[in-house]
Design a protein around this motif. Sequence first.
Motif, mmCIF file in Angstrom:
data_model
loop_
_atom_site.group_PDB
_atom_site.id
_atom_site.type_symbol
_atom_site.label_atom_id
_atom_site.label_comp_id
_atom_site.label_asym_id
_atom_site.label_seq_id
_atom_site.Cartn_x
_atom_site.Cartn_y
_atom_site.Cartn_z
ATOM 1 N N ASP A 244 0.839 -1.205 0.000
ATOM 2 C CA ASP A 244 0.000 0.000 0.000
ATOM 3 C C ASP A 244 0.875 1.256 0.000
ATOM 4 O OD1 ASP A 244 -2.366 -1.446 -0.054
ATOM 5 O OD2 ASP A 244 -2.573 -1.459 2.135
ATOM 6 N N ALA A 245 2.003 1.197 0.695
ATOM 7 C CA ALA A 245 2.944 2.328 0.691
ATOM 8 C C ALA A 245 3.518 2.520 -0.707
ATOM 9 C CB ALA A 245 4.068 2.097 1.704
ATOM 10 N N LEU A 246 3.767 1.417 -1.417
ATOM 11 C CA LEU A 246 4.258 1.517 -2.789
ATOM 12 C C LEU A 246 3.213 2.193 -3.678
ATOM 13 C CD1 LEU A 246 6.274 0.943 -5.080
ATOM 14 C CD2 LEU A 246 5.232 -1.333 -5.288
ATOM 15 N N THR A 247 1.970 1.783 -3.559
ATOM 16 C CA THR A 247 0.901 2.394 -4.356
ATOM 17 C C THR A 247 0.782 3.879 -4.040
ATOM 18 O OG1 THR A 247 -0.287 0.292 -4.467
ATOM 19 C CG2 THR A 247 -1.566 2.289 -4.894
ATOM 20 N N ALA A 248 0.858 4.239 -2.772
ATOM 21 C CA ALA A 248 0.785 5.649 -2.381
ATOM 22 C C ALA A 248 1.975 6.423 -2.925
ATOM 23 C CB ALA A 248 0.717 5.772 -0.859
#
Length: 122
Positions: free
Chosen positions: A101-105
Amino acid sequence: MADNAFDTSGLLRYRIWILVQTPEWEDAVSFNAYSAALPRTGERLTFSGSFGQEPEVQVTEVEHHWRRHDSTGSASPSFTVAAEVIENGAEWAVRMVEDRDALTAWLSGFPYLEPVDYTTEV
């Protein structure tokens, strides 16, 4: 096209695959990029922005794939740019592997980068 992307018509789409190694494990961070040209082996890719870190990676390999689609008779190329983390990127890379999710953000801050949709080809 990702919601954060600008007009990508006329640009080359390729996958960036970044090797991430720790003493305990090995994994990879992967995302799609749009650009006028493919990076070459040995080149550095720097991701600049107001994200707390500006990771740099060095391209280690560029793969070209051509696939023939039996149903349409057309061929479509795909490209993968493999890289390794250098300077300022080790902590970022581990965080991106451990928290998708941090990568997507993080990707949402770059108009020419997008998460990989594993249900479609590059």
